[in-house]
Design a protein around this motif. Sequence first.
Motif, PDB file in Angstrom:
ATOM      1  N   GLU A   1      -1.415   5.566  14.030  1.00 13.27           N
ATOM      2  CA  GLU A   1      -0.550   5.596  13.447  1.00 13.27           C
ATOM      3  C   GLU A   1      -0.313   4.729  12.467  1.00 13.27           C
ATOM      4  OE1 GLU A   1       3.491   5.819  16.668  1.00 13.27           O
ATOM      5  OE2 GLU A   1       2.013   3.950  16.719  1.00 13.27           O
ATOM      6  N   VAL A   2       0.351   5.708  11.290  1.00 13.55           N
ATOM      7  CA  VAL A   2       0.057   4.463   9.760  1.00 13.55           C
ATOM      8  C   VAL A   2       1.902   3.807   9.514  1.00 13.55           C
ATOM      9  CG1 VAL A   2       0.160   4.822   7.647  1.00 13.55           C
ATOM     10  CG2 VAL A   2      -1.113   6.477   9.515  1.00 13.55           C
ATOM     11  N   TYR A   3       1.702   2.304   9.090  1.00 13.80           N
ATOM     12  CA  TYR A   3       2.422   1.336   9.017  1.00 13.80           C
ATOM     13  C   TYR A   3       2.102   1.156   7.496  1.00 13.80           C
ATOM     14  CZ  TYR A   3       3.468   1.066  13.799  1.00 13.80           C
ATOM     15  OH  TYR A   3       2.797   1.215  15.552  1.00 13.80           O
ATOM     16  N   ALA A   4       3.245   1.201   7.039  1.00 16.78           N
ATOM     17  CA  ALA A   4       3.283   1.018   5.339  1.00 16.78           C
ATOM     18  C   ALA A   4       4.254  -0.389   5.067  1.00 16.78           C
ATOM     19  CB  ALA A   4       3.272   2.264   4.549  1.00 16.78           C
ATOM     20  N   MET A   5       3.948  -1.267   3.835  1.00 22.09           N
ATOM     21  CA  MET A   5       4.864  -1.987   3.687  1.00 22.09           C
ATOM     22  C   MET A   5       4.487  -2.408   2.179  1.00 22.09           C
ATOM     23  SD  MET A   5       5.386  -6.315   4.282  1.00 22.09           S
ATOM     24  CE  MET A   5       6.673  -6.593   4.887  1.00 22.09           C
ATOM     25  N   PRO A   6       5.619  -1.291   1.338  1.00 24.41           N
ATOM     26  CA  PRO A   6       5.081  -1.711   0.104  1.00 24.41           C
ATOM     27  C   PRO A   6       5.069  -2.664  -1.024  1.00 24.41           C
ATOM     28  CG  PRO A   6       6.623   0.768   0.963  1.00 24.41           C
ATOM     29  CD  PRO A   6       6.014  -0.514   1.837  1.00 24.41           C
ATOM     30  N   PRO A   7       6.088  -3.991  -1.008  1.00 24.89           N
ATOM     31  CA  PRO A   7       6.320  -4.640  -1.415  1.00 24.89           C
ATOM     32  C   PRO A   7       4.649  -5.353  -1.696  1.00 24.89           C
ATOM     33  CG  PRO A   7       8.081  -4.881  -0.460  1.00 24.89           C
ATOM     34  CD  PRO A   7       6.803  -3.626   0.395  1.00 24.89           C
ATOM     35  N   LYS A   8       3.698  -5.636  -0.496  1.00 29.12           N
ATOM     36  CA  LYS A   8       2.853  -5.842  -0.584  1.00 29.12           C
ATOM     37  C   LYS A   8       1.315  -5.054  -0.466  1.00 29.12           C
ATOM     38  CE  LYS A   8       3.485  -9.603   2.622  1.00 29.12           C
ATOM     39  NZ  LYS A   8       2.659 -11.197   1.094  1.00 29.12           N
ATOM     40  N   GLU A   9       1.968  -3.149  -1.323  1.00 21.87           N
ATOM     41  CA  GLU A   9       1.451  -2.369  -1.784  1.00 21.87           C
ATOM     42  C   GLU A   9       0.283  -2.711  -0.661  1.00 21.87           C
ATOM     43  OE1 GLU A   9      -0.723  -2.992  -5.407  1.00 21.87           O
ATOM     44  OE2 GLU A   9       1.318  -1.637  -6.211  1.00 21.87           O
ATOM     45  N   LEU A  10       0.614  -2.501   0.103  1.00 26.56           N
ATOM     46  CA  LEU A  10      -0.698  -2.472   2.165  1.00 26.56           C
ATOM     47  C   LEU A  10      -0.276  -1.035   3.036  1.00 26.56           C
ATOM     48  CD1 LEU A  10      -2.428  -4.030   3.360  1.00 26.56           C
ATOM     49  CD2 LEU A  10      -0.991  -4.971   5.023  1.00 26.56           C
ATOM     50  N   VAL A  11      -1.283  -0.330   3.369  1.00 27.01           N
ATOM     51  CA  VAL A  11      -1.092   0.461   4.777  1.00 27.01           C
ATOM     52  C   VAL A  11      -2.300   0.270   5.484  1.00 27.01           C
ATOM     53  CG1 VAL A  11      -1.275   2.812   5.282  1.00 27.01           C
ATOM     54  CG2 VAL A  11      -0.480   2.161   3.135  1.00 27.01           C
ATOM     55  N   VAL A  12      -1.455   0.070   7.094  1.00 29.68           N
ATOM     56  CA  VAL A  12      -2.250  -0.064   7.886  1.00 29.68           C
ATOM     57  C   VAL A  12      -2.439   1.563   8.217  1.00 29.68           C
ATOM     58  CG1 VAL A  12      -2.832  -1.579   9.746  1.00 29.68           C
ATOM     59  CG2 VAL A  12      -1.725  -2.313   7.966  1.00 29.68           C
ATOM     60  N   LEU A  13      -3.731   1.725   9.263  1.00 32.21           N
ATOM     61  CA  LEU A  13      -3.716   2.579  10.610  1.00 32.21           C
ATOM     62  C   LEU A  13      -4.727   2.335  10.826  1.00 32.21           C
ATOM     63  CD1 LEU A  13      -4.754   5.560  11.176  1.00 32.21           C
ATOM     64  CD2 LEU A  13      -6.805   5.255  10.351  1.00 32.21           C
TER      65      LEU A  13
ATOM     66  N   ASP B   1       9.492  11.322   9.673  1.00 34.53           N
ATOM     67  CA  ASP B   1      10.573  11.771   8.571  1.00 34.53           C
ATOM     68  C   ASP B   1      10.313  13.676   8.234  1.00 34.53           C
ATOM     69  OD1 ASP B   1       9.428  11.619   6.405  1.00 34.53           O
ATOM     70  OD2 ASP B   1      11.184  10.052   5.300  1.00 34.53           O
ATOM     71  N   GLY B   2       8.595  13.949   8.116  1.00 31.54           N
ATOM     72  CA  GLY B   2       8.510  15.878   7.741  1.00 31.54           C
ATOM     73  C   GLY B   2       8.426  15.431   6.456  1.00 31.54           C
ATOM     74  N   SER B   3       8.759  14.477   5.662  1.00 33.48           N
ATOM     75  CA  SER B   3       9.186  15.028   3.955  1.00 33.48           C
ATOM     76  C   SER B   3       7.859  14.372   3.156  1.00 33.48           C
ATOM     77  CB  SER B   3       9.775  13.368   3.350  1.00 33.48           C
ATOM     78  OG  SER B   3       9.017  12.129   3.786  1.00 33.48           O
ATOM     79  N   ALA B   4       7.701  15.080   2.003  1.00 33.91           N
ATOM     80  CA  ALA B   4       6.826  14.977   1.200  1.00 33.91           C
ATOM     81  C   ALA B   4       5.855  13.491   1.920  1.00 33.91           C
ATOM     82  CB  ALA B   4       6.405  14.873  -0.287  1.00 33.91           C
ATOM     83  N   ARG B   5       4.421  13.263   1.106  1.00 33.06           N
ATOM     84  CA  ARG B   5       3.360  12.116   1.735  1.00 33.06           C
ATOM     85  C   ARG B   5       3.614  11.139   0.864  1.00 33.06           C
ATOM     86  NH1 ARG B   5      -2.659  14.418   0.321  1.00 33.06           N
ATOM     87  NH2 ARG B   5      -1.694  13.847  -1.826  1.00 33.06           N
ATOM     88  N   PRO B   6       4.145  10.155   1.166  1.00 32.78           N
ATOM     89  CA  PRO B   6       4.346   8.815   0.782  1.00 32.78           C
ATOM     90  C   PRO B   6       3.101   8.687  -0.541  1.00 32.78           C
ATOM     91  CG  PRO B   6       4.386   8.268   2.906  1.00 32.78           C
ATOM     92  CD  PRO B   6       3.793   9.826   2.301  1.00 32.78           C
ATOM     93  N   ASP B   7       3.254   7.521  -2.023  1.00 32.43           N
ATOM     94  CA  ASP B   7       2.818   7.752  -2.755  1.00 32.43           C
ATOM     95  C   ASP B   7       2.049   6.138  -2.383  1.00 32.43           C
ATOM     96  OD1 ASP B   7       1.311   6.867  -5.309  1.00 32.43           O
ATOM     97  OD2 ASP B   7       3.335   6.498  -6.218  1.00 32.43           O
ATOM     98  N   PHE B   8       1.109   6.771  -1.938  1.00 32.72           N
ATOM     99  CA  PHE B   8      -0.122   4.790  -2.236  1.00 32.72           C
ATOM    100  C   PHE B   8      -1.526   4.778  -2.847  1.00 32.72           C
ATOM    101  CE2 PHE B   8       1.068   6.695   2.509  1.00 32.72           C
ATOM    102  CZ  PHE B   8       1.368   5.861   2.952  1.00 32.72           C
TER     103      PHE B   8
END
Length: 265
Positions: A77-89, A6-13
């Motif tokens: 591409e980068v995918y995320a699931m915040p409830p599981k604190e998981l990021v996938v590249l 969405d062009g926003s600031a970097r998500p908090d990972f």
Amino acid sequence: MFVSCDGSARPDFKDFTLLMPAVSVGNIGQLAIDLVISTLRMTKVGYFYTDCLVPMVGNNPYATTEENATELCINAEVYAMPPKELVVLQIRSPFIKNKYRHFCETLLSWVKSCRFAKVVLLSSSHAYQRNDHQLRTTSLRYLLSPAVPKPVQDLMQRLNWRELERVAAFPGVNDDEKVFHIPGGGITKLLFTESCSKGIQMVVLLKFCSEGDNIPDALVLADYLNEWLQVTTYQSGCSSAQSSKWKMPSSWKLLFGSGLPPALF
């Protein structure tokens, strides 16, 4: 390198786990990542803009309706699931020659800037290059960087997992010097070595395999990951139902092509 959707600031990972594949023999790391993204219905949050990978573009590999089937995907591409604190590249194309090291350096710089808790790398290695001991045991192995905390090491020992064995660097000449040998593993060894030197927590999960129909290998590797991280639960509550819990993405219908046109006959 990372560009938000969405062009926003970097998500908090911060304190998230980064899960990614190595482009290696059989592509089972990438296939296992497909299973995780599809099963968890992860949301795409961004992509990697890099000249280290062969450019590619295609339709949405995780399409569930006609509407989202027309969405496009690219090589990283980068995918995320915040409830599981998981990021996938997810990486979908091979590396350009001589770009391995630059990619690893840039990736680990991003890992540090995002303050990921750990990196989990799914990889594979040529089955035909196993030694006698490896032939007599399971086809699954793991590697831990020195920064990985002891509770993780203890857990893997309780699970009876086998750490990847070191082999002689110069067989028959100097058997005392031992190194990791991961033939067909792509960037696995380089990324692991760099993580060790930079104090990054990295866990490598690896399977010995051969080229062919590698869907069964991907399911085994995904189960191996889930045995530790519990990214999804068993439907029946027992290990015998492991592979049944994974949802295969729609793109797998064309994994071996679209078949022969009927007009030929």
